[in-house]
Design a protein around this motif. Structure first.
Motif, PDB file in Angstrom:
ATOM      1  N   HIS A   1      -8.354  -7.475  -4.070  1.00 23.83           N
ATOM      2  CA  HIS A   1      -7.338  -6.633  -3.442  1.00 23.83           C
ATOM      3  C   HIS A   1      -5.943  -7.251  -3.580  1.00 23.83           C
ATOM      4  O   HIS A   1      -4.983  -6.562  -3.952  1.00 23.83           O
ATOM      5  CB  HIS A   1      -7.670  -6.431  -1.966  1.00 23.83           C
ATOM      6  N   ARG A   2      -5.842  -8.533  -3.306  1.00 25.15           N
ATOM      7  CA  ARG A   2      -4.525  -9.186  -3.372  1.00 25.15           C
ATOM      8  C   ARG A   2      -3.911  -9.069  -4.764  1.00 25.15           C
ATOM      9  O   ARG A   2      -2.751  -8.688  -4.930  1.00 25.15           O
ATOM     10  CB  ARG A   2      -4.642 -10.666  -2.996  1.00 25.15           C
ATOM     11  N   ALA A   3      -4.705  -9.396  -5.780  1.00 25.17           N
ATOM     12  CA  ALA A   3      -4.187  -9.398  -7.144  1.00 25.17           C
ATOM     13  C   ALA A   3      -3.791  -7.993  -7.598  1.00 25.17           C
ATOM     14  O   ALA A   3      -2.750  -7.803  -8.240  1.00 25.17           O
ATOM     15  CB  ALA A   3      -5.217 -10.002  -8.091  1.00 25.17           C
TER      16      ALA A   3
ATOM     17  N   SER B   1     -13.696 -10.078  -2.840  1.00 25.43           N
ATOM     18  CA  SER B   1     -12.972  -8.802  -2.796  1.00 25.43           C
ATOM     19  C   SER B   1     -11.582  -8.953  -2.200  1.00 25.43           C
ATOM     20  O   SER B   1     -10.660  -8.210  -2.560  1.00 25.43           O
ATOM     21  CB  SER B   1     -13.777  -7.764  -2.017  1.00 25.43           C
ATOM     22  N   ALA B   2     -11.382  -9.915  -1.295  1.00 30.33           N
ATOM     23  CA  ALA B   2     -10.044 -10.127  -0.742  1.00 30.33           C
ATOM     24  C   ALA B   2      -9.068 -10.542  -1.834  1.00 30.33           C
ATOM     25  O   ALA B   2      -7.905 -10.109  -1.856  1.00 30.33           O
ATOM     26  CB  ALA B   2     -10.096 -11.186   0.362  1.00 30.33           C
ATOM     27  N   GLU B   3      -9.539 -11.370  -2.762  1.00 33.88           N
ATOM     28  CA  GLU B   3      -8.697 -11.777  -3.889  1.00 33.88           C
ATOM     29  C   GLU B   3      -8.501 -10.622  -4.869  1.00 33.88           C
ATOM     30  O   GLU B   3      -7.427 -10.448  -5.438  1.00 33.88           O
ATOM     31  CB  GLU B   3      -9.336 -12.979  -4.595  1.00 33.88           C
TER      32      GLU B   3
ATOM     33  N   THR C   1      -8.540  -1.274   1.613  1.00 36.72           N
ATOM     34  CA  THR C   1      -8.408  -2.331   0.614  1.00 36.72           C
ATOM     35  C   THR C   1      -9.168  -1.960  -0.649  1.00 36.72           C
ATOM     36  O   THR C   1     -10.115  -1.174  -0.615  1.00 36.72           O
ATOM     37  CB  THR C   1      -8.961  -3.675   1.130  1.00 36.72           C
TER      38      THR C   1
ATOM     39  N   ASP D   1       0.833  -1.191   0.000  1.00 37.92           N
ATOM     40  CA  ASP D   1       0.000   0.000   0.000  1.00 37.92           C
ATOM     41  C   ASP D   1       0.871   1.245   0.000  1.00 37.92           C
ATOM     42  O   ASP D   1       1.943   1.279   0.604  1.00 37.92           O
ATOM     43  CB  ASP D   1      -0.892   0.024   1.250  1.00 37.92           C
TER      44      ASP D   1
ATOM     45  N   THR E   1      -2.921  -5.332  -5.700  1.00 39.23           N
ATOM     46  CA  THR E   1      -1.763  -4.796  -4.993  1.00 39.23           C
ATOM     47  C   THR E   1      -0.472  -5.515  -5.401  1.00 39.23           C
ATOM     48  O   THR E   1       0.610  -4.941  -5.283  1.00 39.23           O
ATOM     49  CB  THR E   1      -1.947  -4.899  -3.464  1.00 39.23           C
ATOM     50  N   GLU E   2      -0.582  -6.735  -5.895  1.00 36.34           N
ATOM     51  CA  GLU E   2       0.602  -7.428  -6.386  1.00 36.34           C
ATOM     52  C   GLU E   2       1.007  -6.949  -7.775  1.00 36.34           C
ATOM     53  O   GLU E   2       2.192  -6.897  -8.099  1.00 36.34           O
ATOM     54  CB  GLU E   2       0.364  -8.945  -6.409  1.00 36.34           C
ATOM     55  N   GLU E   3       0.026  -6.598  -8.607  1.00 32.55           N
ATOM     56  CA  GLU E   3       0.350  -6.238  -9.989  1.00 32.55           C
ATOM     57  C   GLU E   3       0.575  -4.752 -10.204  1.00 32.55           C
ATOM     58  O   GLU E   3       1.456  -4.354 -10.972  1.00 32.55           O
ATOM     59  CB  GLU E   3      -0.742  -6.744 -10.934  1.00 32.55           C
TER      60      GLU E   3
ATOM     61  N   THR F   1      -7.635 -15.045  -8.900  1.00 27.53           N
ATOM     62  CA  THR F   1      -8.025 -16.420  -8.578  1.00 27.53           C
ATOM     63  C   THR F   1      -9.528 -16.438  -8.341  1.00 27.53           C
ATOM     64  O   THR F   1     -10.025 -15.804  -7.407  1.00 27.53           O
ATOM     65  CB  THR F   1      -7.283 -16.924  -7.328  1.00 27.53           C
TER      66      THR F   1
END
Length: 420
Positions: free
Chosen positions: A109-111, A105-107, A51, A3, A113-115, A77
């Motif tokens: 956010h994860r994807a 939504s958790a996925e 998030t 973040d 913030t990684e990309e 995913t």
């Protein structure tokens, strides 16, 4: 990536090409599309929450998204089911063959913030105001931009008419395998009672088997008022789990109230939220399915269209991008007029306790027709077929509904009797 918090008082090295305000589904996908398809664009996405995407689950039929647009969802995913899905009504049960997808939504956010590069993301950052030249943050920091895109949440308007979709879902972790292999998109065999008082409403339960032991159960209503008693809905979800013999614990929960639009003055509604020179996207800009409240297919389409425009014309002005999005919104409003007619049939022609019959009639039709309906691509033969046959509503009431846009959407804050 991590973040990127606000750094108060630090001036920007150079103006941004695009600032996206709102990191929900629409804003997050626009940022992703710009990153992938307009790599030279200096964009920034700002989200007030910590998030991306808040706390939601988005689901869609595989055919809702055009084949050439599905690459935008690569990298997430997803939960997916290719065995079709089930529907259950008092007098009808079927399995339809369309593949189904769901994104938590958790996925999301994860994807993201990684990309996305960390310097293109500001989470936990509140915006005080937007204008054609940029954004002013709550702490007074000014961020200049050639283009600003407003992707904040939908704002209700008395210029729009319709009703509401009220829902609360819980993810159960069962002690033993639940036995489901396909989603149950609508189980309308349940009592048709609203989530408040003893009023009737179209009610169904939506069920997703997320793993062998995890199952998502959502109680949903098409109701006349934007009210929710979360404790009542929690009790109904628990009762549904007991009825199916699923014992376990609740590991996640979401709740919401969405508009179901039946008509109104779209220009007036847009004028209430529009800022000169600022583009509007997402549900705030009118990009949703009037009857189902689906947004994901339209968010994907819009994100790619905006990215293509900026990739082809890096110097596009804020006024031009705002006009581009406005034209798309008007075109979407015209293209979805038929679904607003169906919304009027549901809320005005059908008596509340008989709304279930309208959906039962619809789900008895061919699977391909149902697919096109959810994607917002119903053909003229589809439209005629939906409205022909034995009428699920009284003809005089149906005729009145054709010409009366419905009740204005309540602009008061949504009433949650008990926090979800």
């Amino acid at each position: 990536m991590v973040d990127s918090p606000t750094n108060p008082g630090t001036p920007e090295a150079a103006p941004h090409d695009v600032i996206i305000v709102g990191g929900g589904l629409a804003g997050g996908l626009i940022a992703l599309a710009l990153h992938r398809h307009a790599p030279d664009c200096r964009f920034l996405v700002i989200e007030a929450g910590r998030t991306f995407g808040g706390h939601h689950r988005w689901s869609w039929f595989e055919t809702d998204i055009l084949a050439h647009e599905r690459d935008l969802m690569a990298g997430f995913t997803l939960n997916g089911w290719d065995e079709g899905y089930d529907i259950t009504f008092p007098r009808l049960s079927r399995t339809l063959p369309t593949s189904y997808r769901s994104l938590a939504s958790a996925e999301f956010h994860r994807a993201l913030t990684e990309e996305l590069p960390a310097d293109r993301v500001r989470l936990g950052t509140k915006v005080a105001s937007l204008d054609a030249g940029g954004v002013t943050l709550a702490d007074g920091t000014r961020l200049a931009a050639r283009n600003v895109i407003d992707c904040r949440a939908f704002k209700s308007s008395k210029a729009l008419n319709g009703g509401w979709q009220v829902f609360l879902g819980q993810q159960f972790r069962c002690e033993e395998p639940h036995g489901l292999t396909r989603p149950v998109i609508m189980d309308a065999s349940v009592d048709q009672v609203a989530p408040y008082g003893n009023e009737a409403a179209y009610r169904f339960v939506y069920v997703l088997p997320l793993s062998e032991t995890d199952v998502f159960i959502e109680d949903t209503y098409y109701a006349d008022q934007p009210k929710m008693d979360a404790e009542v809905l929690k009790g109904r979800v628990a009762e549904y789990a007991r009825r199916n013999g699923w014992k376990g614990e609740v590991v996640d929960q979401e709740a919401g109230i969405l508009p179901v639009v039946s008509g109104g003055d779209f220009n007036a509604a847009l004028a209430e939220v529009a800022i000169p020179g600022v583009a509007l996207a997402g549900a705030r800009g009118g990009f949703s399915h009037p009857l189902t409240s689906y947004t994901l297919p339209f968010a994907v389409d819009n994100a790619l269209a905006i990215a293509r425009l900026i990739a082809a014309r890096p110097d596009v002005s804020g006024a031009e991008l705002a006009a581009f999005c406005h034209r798309r919104a008007k075109r979407h409003w015209r293209a979805t007029a038929y679904y607003r007619v169906l919304s009027r049939m549901l809320f005005q022609a059908a008596e509340p306790h008989k709304r279930v019959v309208v959906f039962e009639h619809f789900y008895a039709l061919r699977g391909a027709l149902v697919e096109r309906f959810y994607a917002g691509r119903s053909t003229w033969p589809d439209r005629l077929r939906i409205l022909t046959g034995k009428p699920p509503v009284a003809i005089p009431r149906a005729m009145r509904a054709l010409f009366f846009p419905g009740k204005p959407l309540d602009t008061k804050p949504f009433k949650m009797e008990t926090p979800a």
